[in-house]
Motif scaffolding. Structure first.
Motif, short mmCIF file in Angstrom:
data_model
loop_
_atom_site.label_atom_id
_atom_site.label_comp_id
_atom_site.label_asym_id
_atom_site.label_seq_id
_atom_site.Cartn_x
_atom_site.Cartn_y
_atom_site.Cartn_z
N ALA A 182 37.77 7.59 45.57
CA ALA A 182 38.65 6.30 45.00
C ALA A 182 39.25 6.85 44.42
O ALA A 182 40.69 6.29 44.23
N LEU A 183 38.94 7.77 43.55
CA LEU A 183 40.15 8.29 42.40
C LEU A 183 40.89 8.97 42.89
O LEU A 183 42.38 8.53 42.73
N ALA B 294 39.90 6.11 36.39
CA ALA B 294 38.47 5.60 35.96
C ALA B 294 38.53 4.42 35.27
O ALA B 294 38.19 3.49 35.56
N ILE C 189 40.62 1.44 37.36
CA ILE C 189 39.98 0.98 37.83
C ILE C 189 38.45 -0.07 37.64
O ILE C 189 38.38 -1.17 37.85
N THR C 190 38.66 0.59 35.70
CA THR C 190 37.00 -0.69 35.31
C THR C 190 37.99 -1.56 34.84
O THR C 190 37.46 -2.81 34.82
N ILE D 37 31.67 2.42 35.06
CA ILE D 37 31.98 1.64 35.90
C ILE D 37 30.05 1.16 36.63
O ILE D 37 29.96 0.52 37.41
N CYS E 75 38.38 -4.04 37.74
CA CYS E 75 36.89 -4.32 37.97
C CYS E 75 36.47 -6.05 37.07
O CYS E 75 36.42 -6.75 37.79
N LEU F 265 27.59 5.44 43.89
CA LEU F 265 28.56 5.67 43.23
C LEU F 265 29.70 6.69 43.14
O LEU F 265 31.22 6.31 43.22
N LEU F 266 28.62 7.60 42.65
CA LEU F 266 29.78 8.76 42.56
C LEU F 266 30.40 9.44 43.13
O LEU F 266 32.02 9.65 42.70
N THR G 253 36.22 -4.87 46.49
CA THR G 253 36.58 -4.39 46.73
C THR G 253 39.12 -4.74 47.01
O THR G 253 39.27 -4.13 46.54
N VAL H 158 33.23 6.81 43.30
CA VAL H 158 34.58 6.98 42.36
C VAL H 158 35.14 7.94 42.91
O VAL H 158 36.53 7.35 42.14
N LEU I 35 32.70 6.84 32.99
CA LEU I 35 32.74 6.81 34.62
C LEU I 35 31.18 5.86 34.45
O LEU I 35 30.62 5.32 34.75
#
Lengths: 102, 169, 403
Positions: C27-28, C258, C261-262, C97, C265, C20-21, C347, C24, C94
């Motif tokens: 993605a960032l 981040a 993104i959160t 997420i 989501c 995931l890290l 996504t 992410v 982080l």
């Protein structure tokens, strides 16, 4: 899973409460004095949750709720008073607030 | 040593260290951060005691709202280092020993009371969802009146803060 | 091998965290690329173009630049808090997420659900508790720099984030009432099915007001235009991170993306049915949609490679083409297609919301500070409260009538 005796939590709560009292007595800044009151409230909350756990009832958690609500209300009014004081006295030291008027 | 016991000691230590730092720090912001540390470790202890909802509320309201308000006020007033003034002699020489004596007394009675020796039983994780539901039922049935009373308290607090913060004409 | 079978939870969790890290972080990086490209498009420019084909290696170059810049610490700053602030901002962003489920819990390896790092019953509450302490990163950065502009930025941000957090939370409660649960999986599963046989039962339909309030408050929470007062460069130089340089600045930068993104989501989970497909299960051809999409992308890239690219860019873009086409081909294989169905829809929805974010940035001017406050308290909060009360009444009404 949790074989921790309730008394451990209670002792921790007592220690935190004692430290809160010490902070309340020793600090001179009105904001930190305020914070030590919050610390004492937190210590009491821990005791409430521990007792709720020991009794297997949820009443204690409800009381924690009320304590948190009261703390929030207290913070709102208290900090407004602090701002007023700071504007009028230009100091946050409680020893300079020794008159019964602003 | 099982995982919960280690976790308990780590969090208890962090909480006590935070409380001591609150006393020792000279900058108000450092005191505030120490208090946030105490609140976080207490939240983890609440999780250990099987009260995840209270833990979440503790972080959201205490650490996320009340302490942010404190930090905000400290920044707003630009509060500098705390000035040291003469402590009262009585507070210094009698207060500290008496305070610790009181603390020991409380600890002693707690440790030897019937409730203190009870051991927290049951598994916290399995009953989480049910507990949250049960908690809200109790809050809105049995404790409805105190609940409404707190809402009036909050209303009064808002009014009070408004009156205090209003500029004089 | 014995260790893996003895501690499946530990091993699977660590692998999930690492994967995931990685995802992410990538993605960032590419979110910044996407943002620059879209903004450029809106402003009739090209955007990053020179580093790699279509500027695709630009994020890498930016990352290297951040790493090798001189790391300055103002001598008058409060060292400890100054260092703590960026770490706090990034690690909290982080951590949030880790609670997000990217796919259905039924897909399991070694008995562990693979699409979520930490699946807890009151996931939503924990997400809120993590985001609520995110303010400290910004506020402490502003205070510890010991300088005018950062202090003002920090003050603005703490006031703004406390104000809009109230509306954010209340706008979500309507969904909670409909779902009757705080667990992400329950909330998503509750949105399965259709109204009138074609409208998906997503919460966005009954909670459209709540969704709009959420979106507005979320933009304010992440300090994005039109609510980017804490870092308004025309007024405050760069706001709370004026005194930060090099990698510490990059940490704030990554934390902001981040957080974007959160909240996207969370919007997807609460209002758009998370990993659920908008089409009914009987339409089996949707299984091949991810593969077909990737193949189409590959075809377009192949066309671009042959027609427009020259020199080294041609080779780079050929690699991209091969990746897209290869991914598409693998995704067409039925067992794989079944597994990636959930993440694919998730996504897609996130990307649409992120695109909306960037679009807003390209379109709207910044609020004035007093407008921001009165908008939050006098419009957004009453509207979300009214939405909550009306939702509660609609839910309780049948119970009241039939006892």
């Amino acid at each position: 899973m949790s074989a921790i005796p309730i008394s451990w939590y209670l002792v921790l709560s007592a220690i935190l409460f004692g430290l809160g009292v010490v902070a309340f007595v020793f600090k001179r800044n009105i904001i930190t004095i305020f914070m030590s009151i919050e610390l004492m409230l937190n210590a009491v909350n821990l005791a409430f949750v521990a007792f709720a756990r020991a009794r297997g009832a949820l009443d204690g958690l409800v009381f924690v709720f009320f304590v948190i609500v009261v703390a929030a209300a207290e913070a709102a009014v208290g900090l407004a008073i602090v701002i007023m004081l700071a504007q009028h006295r230009e100091s946050l030291n409680v020893e300079r607030v020794n008159l019964l008027k602003l | 040593m099982s995982v919960p016991i280690i976790l308990f000691f780590v969090c208890a230590l962090l909480a006590v260290v935070g409380a001591v730092l609150l006393i020792l720090a000279r900058e108000p912001i450092h005191s505030a951060l120490a208090l946030v540390l105490v609140m976080m470790s207490l939240a983890v202890l609440y999780l250990l005691l099987g009260a995840p909802f209270v833990a979440a509320v503790q972080i959201i309201v205490y650490a996320g709202a009340i302490m942010v308000l404190f930090v905000f006020v400290i920044m707003l007033l630009n509060a500098g280092v705390e000035e040291r003034t003469d402590f009262s002699k009585i507070a210094k020489w009698a207060g500290v020993p008496l305070g610790f004596f009181l603390l020991l007394l409380i600890a002693h009675f707690l440790a030897h009371s019937s409730i203190g020796t009870a051991i927290a039983t049951g598994t916290g994780a399995a009953t989480q969802a049910a507990d949250t539901r049960e908690l809200s039922t109790q809050l809105f049935r049995q404790y409805l009146f105190p609940f409404e009373a707190t809402s009036i308290l909050i209303l009064i607090a808002i009014l009070g803060a408004l009156v205090l913060a209003r500029k004089d004409e | 091998m014995g260790f893996i079978t003895q501690h499946p939870v530990l091993v699977v969790s660590l692998v999930k965290i690492a994967v995931l890290l990685f995802i992410v972080m990538t993605a960032l990086a590419y979110l910044t690329w996407l943002e620059r490209k879209v903004i450029a498009r809106i402003q009739s420019r090209w955007g990053p173009y020179n580093v790699g084909a279509h500027g695709l290696l630009q994020p890498l170059a930016d990352g290297l630049k951040f790493l090798f810049k001189e790391d300055m610490t103002p001598p008058t700053s409060d060292r400890l808090v100054y260092l703590l602030a960026p770490f706090l901002a990034l690690s909290l962003a982080l951590t949030a997420i880790a609670l997000i489920p990217f796919g259905p819990p039924s897909v399991r390896v070694l008995g562990q659900s693979i699409f979520v790092v930490s699946d807890i019953d009151i996931g939503l509450l924990f997400l809120f508790s993590i985001t609520s302490i995110g303010v400290y990163g910004v506020a402490l950065a502003g205070w510890s720099s010991n300088s005018k502009y950062p202090l003002l930025g920090g003050l603005r941000s703490s006031a703004q984030m406390i104000s809009y957090e109230v509306s954010l939370t209340i706008s979500v409660v309507g969904v909670l009432l409909l779902a009757g649960s705080l667990s992400f999986n329950d909330i998503i599963e509750g949105q399965r099915g259709y109204w009138l046989h074609f409208i998906p039962r997503w919460h966005v339909v009954p909670q459209i007001v709540g969704f709009l309030c959420y979106l507005t408050a979320a933009i304010a929470e992440t300090n994005r235009i039109p609510f980017d007062l804490p870092e308004a460069e025309t007024e405050l130089v760069a706001g709370f991170h004026t005194e930060y340089s090099s990698f510490k600045f990059a940490m704030f930068f990554m934390a902001e993306y981040a957080n974007m993104i959160t909240v996207s989501c969370l919007a997807t989970i609460l209002f758009f049915g998370g990993w659920l497909s908008p089409f009914p299960d009987s339409w089996t051809w949707q299984l091949f949609l991810p593969g077909a999409g990737l193949l189409l992308l590959g075809a377009y890239c192949a066309y671009d490679t042959v027609m427009n690219m020259r020199g080294i860019a041609q080779i780079q873009f050929a690699v991209v083409t091969l990746l897209a086409a290869g991914g598409g081909a693998i995704s067409l294989y039925p067992p794989v297609a079944a597994v990636i169905q959930g993440p694919f829809w998730f996504t897609t929805k996130i990307l649409l919301i992120l695109f909306f974010y960037i679009w807003m940035r390209g379109t709207l001017p910044r609020f004035r500070y007093d407008q921001l406050m009165s908008f939050g308290w006098k419009l957004l909060l009453p509207v979300s409260l009214a939405n909550l009360v009306i939702t509660a009444f609609v839910i309780i009404w049948p119970l009241l009538r039939h006892g």
